[in-house]
Motif scaffolding. Structure first.
Motif, short mmCIF file in Angstrom:
data_model
loop_
_atom_site.label_atom_id
_atom_site.label_comp_id
_atom_site.label_asym_id
_atom_site.label_seq_id
_atom_site.Cartn_x
_atom_site.Cartn_y
_atom_site.Cartn_z
N TYR A 1 -4.17 -20.32 1.32
CA TYR A 1 -5.58 -19.56 1.34
C TYR A 1 -5.49 -18.57 2.22
CZ TYR A 1 -10.49 -19.00 1.50
OH TYR A 1 -11.72 -18.42 1.58
N PHE A 2 -4.91 -18.75 3.42
CA PHE A 2 -4.88 -17.54 4.43
C PHE A 2 -4.08 -16.45 3.81
CE2 PHE A 2 -2.52 -15.59 7.98
CZ PHE A 2 -3.48 -15.40 8.82
N LEU A 3 -3.11 -16.43 3.25
CA LEU A 3 -2.16 -15.37 2.63
C LEU A 3 -2.76 -14.52 1.47
CD1 LEU A 3 0.64 -14.30 3.35
CD2 LEU A 3 1.55 -15.77 1.49
N TYR A 4 -3.50 -15.42 0.60
CA TYR A 4 -4.11 -14.49 -0.52
C TYR A 4 -5.64 -14.61 -0.50
CZ TYR A 4 0.40 -15.54 -2.50
OH TYR A 4 2.12 -15.60 -2.50
N HIS A 5 -6.28 -15.07 0.55
CA HIS A 5 -7.76 -15.03 0.42
C HIS A 5 -8.44 -14.54 1.80
CE1 HIS A 5 -8.01 -16.47 -3.76
NE2 HIS A 5 -7.03 -17.26 -3.38
N THR A 6 -7.77 -14.10 2.59
CA THR A 6 -8.35 -13.67 3.83
C THR A 6 -7.95 -12.20 4.00
OG1 THR A 6 -6.60 -14.37 5.41
CG2 THR A 6 -8.31 -15.98 4.86
N PRO A 7 -8.65 -11.47 4.83
CA PRO A 7 -8.31 -10.09 5.20
C PRO A 7 -6.77 -10.12 5.94
CG PRO A 7 -10.43 -10.34 5.71
CD PRO A 7 -9.98 -11.81 5.34
N PHE A 8 -6.72 -10.76 6.91
CA PHE A 8 -5.33 -10.92 7.68
C PHE A 8 -4.15 -11.19 6.58
CE2 PHE A 8 -2.08 -11.71 10.53
CZ PHE A 8 -2.22 -10.60 11.40
N GLY A 9 -4.38 -12.08 5.75
CA GLY A 9 -3.55 -12.51 4.92
C GLY A 9 -3.07 -11.22 3.88
N GLN A 10 -4.06 -10.46 3.40
CA GLN A 10 -3.91 -9.32 2.64
C GLN A 10 -3.13 -8.14 3.60
OE1 GLN A 10 -7.97 -8.02 1.37
NE2 GLN A 10 -8.01 -9.97 -0.12
N TRP A 11 -3.55 -8.14 4.91
CA TRP A 11 -2.75 -7.13 5.59
C TRP A 11 -1.29 -7.62 5.73
CZ3 TRP A 11 -6.89 -7.38 10.43
CH2 TRP A 11 -8.04 -6.88 9.61
N ILE A 12 -0.90 -8.91 5.92
CA ILE A 12 0.31 -9.13 5.99
C ILE A 12 1.13 -8.68 4.85
CG2 ILE A 12 1.76 -11.34 6.01
CD1 ILE A 12 0.09 -12.54 7.85
N ARG A 13 0.50 -8.99 3.57
CA ARG A 13 1.53 -8.63 2.35
C ARG A 13 1.37 -7.00 2.24
NH1 ARG A 13 -1.54 -10.09 -1.89
NH2 ARG A 13 -3.36 -10.89 -0.76
N ALA A 14 0.50 -6.38 2.63
CA ALA A 14 0.46 -4.97 2.61
C ALA A 14 1.57 -4.47 3.71
CB ALA A 14 -0.80 -4.40 2.78
N SER A 15 1.72 -5.02 4.59
CA SER A 15 2.47 -4.64 5.77
C SER A 15 4.02 -5.03 5.28
CB SER A 15 2.49 -5.49 7.16
OG SER A 15 3.60 -5.24 8.00
N GLY A 16 4.32 -5.78 4.27
CA GLY A 16 5.49 -5.99 3.78
C GLY A 16 5.99 -5.17 2.57
N GLU A 17 4.73 -4.83 1.79
CA GLU A 17 5.00 -4.16 0.65
C GLU A 17 4.84 -2.47 0.99
OE1 GLU A 17 5.96 -5.25 -2.20
OE2 GLU A 17 5.93 -7.42 -1.97
N ASN A 18 3.97 -2.17 1.61
CA ASN A 18 3.48 -0.73 1.79
C ASN A 18 3.00 -0.54 2.94
OD1 ASN A 18 2.92 1.97 1.35
ND2 ASN A 18 2.04 1.80 -0.64
N PRO A 19 3.64 -0.40 4.03
CA PRO A 19 3.02 -0.39 5.43
C PRO A 19 2.27 0.98 5.49
CG PRO A 19 5.41 -0.20 5.44
CD PRO A 19 5.14 -0.59 4.18
N LYS A 20 2.60 2.01 5.00
CA LYS A 20 2.21 3.33 4.80
C LYS A 20 0.78 3.26 4.39
CE LYS A 20 2.02 7.82 5.61
NZ LYS A 20 1.88 8.30 7.24
N LEU B 1 -1.24 0.61 4.50
CA LEU B 1 -2.05 -0.11 5.14
C LEU B 1 -2.47 0.82 6.51
CD1 LEU B 1 -2.95 -3.14 6.10
CD2 LEU B 1 -0.79 -3.63 7.41
N ASP B 2 -1.46 1.36 7.07
CA ASP B 2 -1.55 2.46 8.17
C ASP B 2 -2.76 3.41 7.83
OD1 ASP B 2 -1.42 3.50 10.75
OD2 ASP B 2 0.27 4.64 10.14
N THR B 3 -2.58 3.80 6.58
CA THR B 3 -3.52 4.93 6.15
C THR B 3 -4.98 4.36 6.20
OG1 THR B 3 -1.95 5.98 4.98
CG2 THR B 3 -4.17 6.49 4.44
N ALA B 4 -4.92 2.90 6.01
CA ALA B 4 -6.30 2.33 6.01
C ALA B 4 -6.83 1.87 7.25
CB ALA B 4 -6.32 1.01 5.01
N GLY B 5 -6.17 2.32 8.28
CA GLY B 5 -6.50 2.19 9.51
C GLY B 5 -6.25 1.02 10.44
N ILE B 6 -5.30 0.07 9.71
CA ILE B 6 -5.02 -1.31 10.35
C ILE B 6 -3.64 -0.96 10.96
CG2 ILE B 6 -4.05 -3.48 9.80
CD1 ILE B 6 -7.21 -2.67 9.12
#
Length: 357
Positions: free
Chosen positions: A208-227, A229-234
């Motif tokens: 649930y944390f990985l797929y249904h919370t903002p931080f989980g989405q950030w984790i997945r974005a950090s591993g897939e497309n960190p640029k 994520l950075d552009t989104a201000g995270i």
């Protein structure tokens, strides 16, 4: 190959494995009915309970490795984190009590917390080296393992004049009134050690944390497309730090459970008390394709093989432990060969600097 074709192929592999298992069972029943009856007798609720207990260190370490790698940080030092947490948990009880074998439940939990904290601290060091200093993640992970492999036995030798810690008390089994009386599943799921309950909660919570919370989405974005994520201000750095520390906490639970639930001491001889479980954890989240539920099921499969190996020895059916330990790695190779490559996060192992263009 699209997702549906891959799932269909996975189903065919699973079906093929099931058919082979049925054929093997029937062949055993026909050629040696007496041995078959003994083997069938081993497959009961006690085996399931033992498998769940055995799965705890592997599954928690696998969940920890999954979170780190999903964020883009490859942590192959899980074995080292298990070693330091197992040692710190048992050693702290031995040092803080006069009779560690009769330590109170509260003191055992204190030792458990110290073990987890030690793993988090070593993970913090790993994060600094790999995220801020941009060291090679594979080499840093190997360093964590090798440091722990030498440090645990050395510290035990200094503190206790031997490679092992004194025997310590372990966490008691907790039966849930009413639920533990349910036929078949009650004694397995609701009359268990607290760490089993922790695992059964951690798996769906991780999903649930990985797929249904903002931080989980950030984790997945950090591993897939960190640029992106950075552009989104995270802050990618903070997300990866948080993921690595979470990896350390989860793995620490597994290591502390190993010494304070399964064994009742830290043993530092050879490959130590951990004995390859950290590397099996890596195969578990690969086998589970980076999904917490699949990772848990893979860990449970490997733990069942280990639990069954001990019970077969009682029957005099001697299967070398090295063969059992080899099975997880062989299974991963077979799955990758027949089903297709398990896709790593696109940016796994890559450093990211927010100042990059």
């Amino acid at each position: 190959m699209n997702r549906y074709q891959q799932l269909d192929k996975r189903g065919k592999v699973a079906l093929g494995a099931g058919v082979l298992a049925v054929v093997a069972v029937l062949a055993l029943a026909i050629t040696d009915p007496e041995t078959a009856g003994d083997v069938f007798a081993l497959i009961d609720g006690n085996l399931a309970s033992a498998a769940l207990r055995t799965a705890v260190p592997i599954a928690f370490a696998a969940l920890g490795g999954l979170f780190a790698e999903k964020s883009g940080v490859i942590n192959i030092g899980l074995e080292g984190l298990l070693i330091v947490s197992a040692f710190a948990g048992a050693a702290s009880i031995a040092l803080l009590t006069n009779d560690p074998g009769a330590a109170s439940e509260t003191m055992v939990w204190v030792g458990f917390a110290i073990g987890v904290l030690t793993s988090i601290l070593l993970s913090l060091l790993f994060a600094v080296v790999t995220i801020d200093l941009e060291a090679d993640q594979i080499i840093a992970g190997l360093a964590v393992w090798l440091i722990a492999l030498g440090l645990g036995p050395f510290a035990a030798q200094v503190l206790f004049s031997q490679f092992d810690s004194p025997s310590v008390n372990t966490l008691s089994t907790v039966a849930i009134p009413g639920l533990s009386q349910i036929p078949v599943v009650g004694p397995i799921l609701f009359d268990a050690n607290p760490t089993v309950y922790m695992l059964l909660i951690a798996v769906p919570a991780s999903w649930y944390f990985l797929y249904h919370t903002p931080f989980g989405q950030w984790i997945r974005a950090s591993g897939e497309n960190p640029k992106a994520l950075d552009t989104a201000g995270i802050d990618v750095r903070r997300v990866r730090y948080g993921s690595v520390l979470l990896s350390g906490a989860l793995t620490g639970i597994g290591g502390a459970a190993l010494s304070l639930v399964l064994v009742g001491k830290f043993t530092g001889g050879g490959a130590t008390i951990v004995n390859g479980r950290g590397f099996i954890a890596i195969t578990a989240y690969l086998f589970g394709n980076y999904n917490p539920v699949g990772t848990f099921l893979a860990s449970l499969l490997f733990a069942t093989l280990e639990a069954l190996q001990f019970r077969l020895q009682i029957l005099g059916i001697g299967i070398p432990k090295s063969i059992i330990q080899m099975i997880p790695f062989v299974l991963v190779i077979v799955v990758l060969a027949l089903v297709g490559r398990t896709r790593l996060p696109a940016a796994a192992g890559e450093h990211y600097d927010s100042g990059e263009d």
